[in-house]
Design an enzyme around this catalytic site. Structure first.
Site, PDB file in Angstrom:
ATOM      1  N   ILE A 477      -7.304  -3.777  -3.704  1.00 57.02           N
ATOM      2  CA  ILE A 477      -7.753  -2.547  -3.970  1.00 57.02           C
ATOM      3  C   ILE A 477      -6.726  -1.791  -4.763  1.00 57.02           C
ATOM      4  O   ILE A 477      -6.663  -0.447  -4.922  1.00 57.02           O
ATOM      5  CB  ILE A 477      -7.942  -1.709  -2.426  1.00 57.02           C
ATOM      6  N   ASN A 641       6.644  -9.317  -2.115  1.00 55.24           N
ATOM      7  CA  ASN A 641       6.961  -8.856  -3.287  1.00 55.24           C
ATOM      8  C   ASN A 641       7.579  -7.350  -3.515  1.00 55.24           C
ATOM      9  O   ASN A 641       6.881  -6.349  -3.549  1.00 55.24           O
ATOM     10  CB  ASN A 641       5.967  -8.913  -4.240  1.00 55.24           C
ATOM     11  N   GLN A 648       3.812   0.382  -3.489  1.00 56.17           N
ATOM     12  CA  GLN A 648       2.871   0.921  -2.441  1.00 56.17           C
ATOM     13  C   GLN A 648       3.908   1.940  -1.658  1.00 56.17           C
ATOM     14  O   GLN A 648       2.873   2.959  -1.417  1.00 56.17           O
ATOM     15  CB  GLN A 648       2.744  -0.158  -1.265  1.00 56.17           C
ATOM     16  N   GLU A 715       0.404   1.254   4.460  1.00 55.87           N
ATOM     17  CA  GLU A 715       0.007   2.509   4.854  1.00 55.87           C
ATOM     18  C   GLU A 715       1.512   3.254   5.351  1.00 55.87           C
ATOM     19  O   GLU A 715       1.713   4.632   5.246  1.00 55.87           O
ATOM     20  CB  GLU A 715      -0.854   2.299   6.172  1.00 55.87           C
TER      21      GLU A 715
END
Ligand code: MOS
Length: 749
Positions: A477, A641, A648, A715
């Site tokens: 995503i 990574n 993120q 998250e």
């Protein structure tokens, strides 16, 4: 060979994305796939009331427009399944899922009520403006505050899947402990409805193949979830529906459940036996799911020494009239810190809106916001440094279950994060730091998320020339799944990353859950490891049969794959190359497909943690808030990574800044619809709002959570950030704003 796991690695799909070679759901127009006439384009007509029935719907005028192929409504739609169960996707909450064009009932403003299909999109859009609708409107309710006293407590779960989403059992006697506490804080906090606003609009292109099979390019976080949903709703054989989504321009939870455009595209393609594309406008995307608004009350009691005695967290969140979506928003409070007494309540307010849904760190982004602001307020009352207070309450067990953590390096997050930020130079009193005309505030907060993992199946085909194809139906995503899958397979197969091709995002590939909950990195990586073991074992089997094989006596666990060879661990001079082994066996490839499950030992809690430190500067006269620095120190097990994981977390911090200062869907309750339904009026942080963000990963070895020690990072990045900023605003100004977003009018009020 240096391992690829743990090395900062650029996205393997980066070039395709920046050059436009990567095609998204609305960009596929493969003429070869469409039989008969070319691709048709559809535009959705939406309801402009929030509740009631469609009395009349006139489509003749729209149909007369040159180029219009048909107009579908609930009156002329093709047959759809009757049972609610047919519409229940893998992550549907309890209730009766919404069905577009099913009948005359209106559940929310913006609901699709007709689909105009035309030769081109502009014609469809124009004709849609000619569809005349009259309604029998009923009184609607879209305001959470008007319903808070009528909200209904979440009951015991009716099925095991719901069990994680009900509040934990209370412990001790929280009310009494709170009443007796030496120092208390009680406050009400509010988070408004927020929308995901992914860059890519929701879109589906449904190709009809000869024989009536559907080949659908969809924007989704779960191709197999959509495949099951479409085939069930349209009463088709699962094999007759193929759903493909190789790239996604942002999901954040909005693509976990199949959205209505995909059913509409499939429905129209089926009815017309013609390939159809449906693209939502930005405005229409505000009729999809959203982060439920949350009114929450937190009460914390501590003894004079600064340890918690009582935690009480009560919440009211938003859902629709037809489904009861909720997560376990309150339980984080009692889980995180040592406290002998804890108690939770969670009520749901049913509003005439679409069902709320998961949005980045669902439950934790909101629940931990209130908890971490309340902790800051209590630290101030205790005259304790906020970090010191958290260390005094530090828990090595999940306080709700009593289970020790498989690993928890939160202490190191506090230490390393504070050091990187320079926290020791903070002057404790509010309004005590300034920079010219601006007040300076430093705030901090803790973040927590779950380390989840789900059953998954991975197939690997290894060719004699040393190339591997790794396939799984997971999505990427935008998180970097292609890249980490490449890294893990390269290491496990002993091949350069260039020799690994990853295939994903296709429902015909081996089983995967939806990509969400931060569970894919752990799940698919361990899945790759399982299948690589099987590849290595098969390769060894054929290598052992070679004449004078150097590995004749080697057992499976005594060999590794490195540099294109099977290598004995005992004697690295004993090797057989992949090419030689396959040549000797007379095969040009070997293939293995293995499922991986993650049995829970039931003895450990699995969580990721973070410590967030934020600096704000507030214009004393205007109340304008700028977030000038954020340090996020994250403990999330093994980082596959650091580059994509760092992205993120950085993205999560940006979201956290938006949640703290900008984001809020504003509803006109008279009409029951969102007024700022576009990204000009719905504010999100832009470049000018973002300054210095430092992401650090704290070392956190974990031999328990899963064989590779991976916990996932999608998250955790947002959790705690809004609280750290709110706490910094308080430290800067002495003003405590508890309802988000913290806008200048609230600061100056
Ligand atoms: Mo995430 S909210 O599970 O996509």
């Amino acid at each position: 060979m240096t391992p690829h796991i743990g090395t900062p690695t650029s996205r393997v799909d980066g070039r395709a994305k920046v050059t436009g070679a990567a095609k998204y759901a609305a960009e596929h127009s493969r003429p070869g796939l469409a039989f008969g006439p070319g691709l048709a384009h559809a535009y959705i007509v939406t309801s402009n009331i929030a509740k009631g029935r469609i009395a009349r719907i006139e489509t003749d005028e729209a149909k007369r427009v040159a180029g219009v192929i048909d107009v579908l409504t609930h009156r002329n739609r093709p047959r759809m399944a009757e049972a609610d169960s047919a519409y229940k996707d893998d992550v549907a909450p309890e209730g009766a899922p919404f069905r577009p064009l099913y009948d005359d009932r209106i559940w929310f403003s913006g609901q699709p009520i007709a689909l105009v299909v035309a030769e081109d999109w502009e014609t469809a859009r124009f004709a849609a403006s000619l569809v005349r609708v009259s309604y029998e409107a009923e009184a609607h309710v879209t305001d959470l505050f008007s319903q808070r006293d009528r909200a209904v407590a979440i009951g015991p779960p009716t099925n095991p899947a719901e069990a994680p989403f009900v509040p934990p059992k209370p412990r001790g006697s929280a009310e009494a402990a709170f009443a007796a506490a030496a120092v208390r804080h009680e406050g009400e906090y509010y988070v408004p409805i927020e929308y995901h606003n992914p860059m890519e609009p929701f879109a589906s292109t449904a190709f009809v193949e000869p024989g009536g099979k559907l080949h659908i390019f969809d924007k989704t976080q779960g191709v197999q979830n959509v495949q099951r949903y479409i085939s069930a709703a349209l009463e088709m054989r699962a094999d007759d529906v193929r759903v493909v989504s190789p790239y996604m321009g942002g999901g954040f939870g909005s693509g976990l459940r199949p959205q209505f455009q995909v059913l509409l595209a499939a429905l129209a393609a089926r009815a017309l036996q013609r390939s159809v594309r449906v693209v939502l406008t930005r405005h229409q995307m505000y009729a999809l799911g959203y982060r439920p608004a949350m009114i929450q009350r937190i009460a914390l009691g501590a003894d004079a020494g600064g340890t918690l005695d009582a935690v009480m967290h009560d919440a009211v969140t938003v859902t629709s009239q037809y489904e009861t979506f909720h997560r376990q928003e309150t339980g984080w409070s009692g889980l995180l810190y040592k406290s002998p007494n804890a108690k939770y309540t969670h009520k749901l307010a049913k509003l005439d809106r679409a069902t709320s849904c998961d949005m980045r760190a669902p439950s934790a982004a909101t629940g931990v916001y209130a908890l971490e602001c309340a902790m800051d307020e209590l630290a101030a009352a205790l005259k304790l440094d906020p970090v010191e207070f958290r260390l005094r309450c530090y828990s090595d067990i999940d306080q709700n279950t009593g289970q020790p953590y498989s690993s928890k390096a939160l202490r190191e997050c506090y230490r390393q994060g504070a050091e990187a930020f320079g926290w020791d130079k903070r002057s404790p009193d509010p309004r005590s730091m300034r920079d010219g005309k601006e007040l300076v505030g430093w705030g901090m907060a803790t973040g927590i998320w779950e380390a989840l993992q789900m059953p998954i199946t991975v197939r690997i085909a290894l060719s004699a020339n040393g190339h591997a194809e790794v396939s799984c139906a997971t999505s990427d995503i935008g998180t970097g799944t292609y890249t980490i899958m490449t890294q893990v397979a390269a290491d496990m197969l002993g091949l350069p990353p260039d020799s690994v091709t990853v295939k994903l995002g296709d429902s015909t590939l081996p089983q995967s859950p939806v990509e969400g909950g931060s569970w894919i990195a752990a799940s698919v990586s361990n899945g790759i490891a399982t299948t690589c073991d099987a590849i290595r074992a098969e390769l060894l089997q054929i290598a052992r049969r070679m004449p004078n094989s150097p590995l004749a006596n080697a057992a499976a666990d005594e060999v590794v794959l490195a540099d294109g060879k099977l290598v004995s661990r005992r004697d690295p001079s004993h090797t057989v190359s992949i090419t030689d082994a396959m040549r000797a066996a007379g095969v040009d490839r070997i293939e293995q497909q293995k499922p991986t499950t993650f049995p829970n030992d039931g003895k450990h809690a699995h969580n990721t943690h973070s410590a967030i430190f934020a600096e704000v500067k507030v214009d004393e006269q205007l109340g304008v808030i700028r977030v000038t620095r954020v340090v996020s120190a994250v403990a999330a097990g093994r980082i596959l990574n650091p580059k994509t994981a760092g992205s993120q977390i950085m993205g999560g911090v940006v979201w956290g800044i938006g949640m703290a200062l900008h984001e809020e869907a504003l509803t006109d309750d008279k009409f029951g619809r969102v007024m700022n339904a576009d990204i000009a009026e719905y504010h999100v942080p832009v470049n000018a709002d973002i300054q210095d963000i430092k992401v650090m990963f704290v070392d956190e070895p974990d031999t328990i959570v899963n064989p590779l020690g991976i916990k996932g990072v999608g998250e955790i990045g947002i959790v705690g950030v809004p609280a750290a900023i709110a706490n910094a605003v308080y430290h800067a100004t002495g003003k405590r704003v508890r309802d988000l977003p913290i806008t200048l009018d609230k600061v100056l009020a």
